[in-house]
Write a protein that holds these residues in place. Structure first.
Motif, PDB file in Angstrom:
ATOM      1  N   GLY A 294     117.509  47.808  75.993  1.00  0.00           N
ATOM      2  CA  GLY A 294     117.272  49.180  75.025  1.00  0.00           C
ATOM      3  C   GLY A 294     117.238  48.462  73.707  1.00  0.00           C
ATOM      4  O   GLY A 294     116.328  49.120  73.111  1.00  0.00           O
ATOM      5  N   ILE A 295     117.805  47.438  73.210  1.00  0.00           N
ATOM      6  CA  ILE A 295     117.609  46.926  71.763  1.00  0.00           C
ATOM      7  C   ILE A 295     116.068  46.190  71.855  1.00  0.00           C
ATOM      8  O   ILE A 295     115.599  46.414  70.794  1.00  0.00           O
ATOM      9  CB  ILE A 295     118.778  46.255  71.601  1.00  0.00           C
ATOM     10  N   ARG A 296     115.904  45.599  72.772  1.00  0.00           N
ATOM     11  CA  ARG A 296     114.487  44.824  72.850  1.00  0.00           C
ATOM     12  C   ARG A 296     113.430  46.029  72.657  1.00  0.00           C
ATOM     13  O   ARG A 296     112.751  45.792  71.977  1.00  0.00           O
ATOM     14  CB  ARG A 296     113.996  44.027  74.169  1.00  0.00           C
ATOM     15  N   PHE A 297     113.656  46.827  73.484  1.00  0.00           N
ATOM     16  CA  PHE A 297     112.514  48.015  73.440  1.00  0.00           C
ATOM     17  C   PHE A 297     112.244  48.724  72.178  1.00  0.00           C
ATOM     18  O   PHE A 297     111.374  48.924  71.578  1.00  0.00           O
ATOM     19  CB  PHE A 297     112.751  48.911  74.814  1.00  0.00           C
ATOM     20  N   LEU A 298     113.566  49.044  71.547  1.00  0.00           N
ATOM     21  CA  LEU A 298     113.694  49.614  70.313  1.00  0.00           C
ATOM     22  C   LEU A 298     112.986  48.818  69.085  1.00  0.00           C
ATOM     23  O   LEU A 298     112.179  49.291  68.449  1.00  0.00           O
ATOM     24  CB  LEU A 298     115.318  49.893  70.042  1.00  0.00           C
ATOM     25  N   LEU A 299     113.467  47.603  69.164  1.00  0.00           N
ATOM     26  CA  LEU A 299     113.028  46.887  68.003  1.00  0.00           C
ATOM     27  C   LEU A 299     111.299  46.520  68.204  1.00  0.00           C
ATOM     28  O   LEU A 299     110.541  46.204  67.139  1.00  0.00           O
ATOM     29  CB  LEU A 299     113.857  45.440  67.982  1.00  0.00           C
ATOM     30  N   ASP A 300     111.006  46.346  69.613  1.00  0.00           N
ATOM     31  CA  ASP A 300     109.568  46.156  69.692  1.00  0.00           C
ATOM     32  C   ASP A 300     108.716  47.448  69.345  1.00  0.00           C
ATOM     33  O   ASP A 300     107.651  47.013  68.427  1.00  0.00           O
ATOM     34  CB  ASP A 300     109.656  45.881  71.210  1.00  0.00           C
ATOM     35  N   GLU A 301     109.293  48.496  69.514  1.00  0.00           N
ATOM     36  CA  GLU A 301     108.702  49.657  69.007  1.00  0.00           C
ATOM     37  C   GLU A 301     108.599  49.914  67.672  1.00  0.00           C
ATOM     38  O   GLU A 301     107.656  50.183  67.173  1.00  0.00           O
ATOM     39  CB  GLU A 301     109.279  50.881  70.034  1.00  0.00           C
TER      40      GLU A 301
END
Length: 119
Positions: A13-20
């Motif tokens: 979730g954190i990877r996805f959030l920061l990526d986005e």
């Protein structure tokens, strides 16, 4: 040329959030799940910044930063931790650690910190 950020966290979730967030801010973003995977990526691609969780499987964030220093790979790093106060003391001895972020974090604050390091 877009600045390239490596986001390292074992929480998808954190990877996805920061990526986005950083893709929308105009950065090129790559992600990794572990400290070892982060080092593998760093050895094959050029990064301008690493945003990394402190608590990672296999190799923690500070160990990764110290390995970068040993290899003379001067990539600035932001470390994230639920225990930011404790980590900040440890990170003082690492010149590559430009900021220690407390989790949970404010996205706008993270963007401001990243912009201040990269520009």
């Amino acid at each position: 040329m877009k600045k390239h950020i490596l986001v390292v966290d074992d929480q998808p979730g954190i990877r996805f959030l920061l990526d986005e967030v950083f893709t929308n801010e105009g950065y090129q973003v790559s992600t990794a799940n572990t400290g070892k995977e982060a080092l593998d990526n760093i050895h094959t691609e050029k990064f301008d910044l690493v945003i990394m969780d402190y608590k990672l499987p296999i190799m923690d964030g500070l160990q990764v930063v110290k390995q970068l220093e040993r290899e003379n790979l001067m990539i600035p790093a932001i470390l994230m931790s639920g225990l930011a106060e404790i980590l900040a003391k440890e990170a003082d001895s690492c010149p590559l650690v430009k900021h220690v972020l407390a989790k949970p974090f404010n996205i706008q604050e993270v963007c401001n910190i990243v912009d201040s390091i990269l520009y």
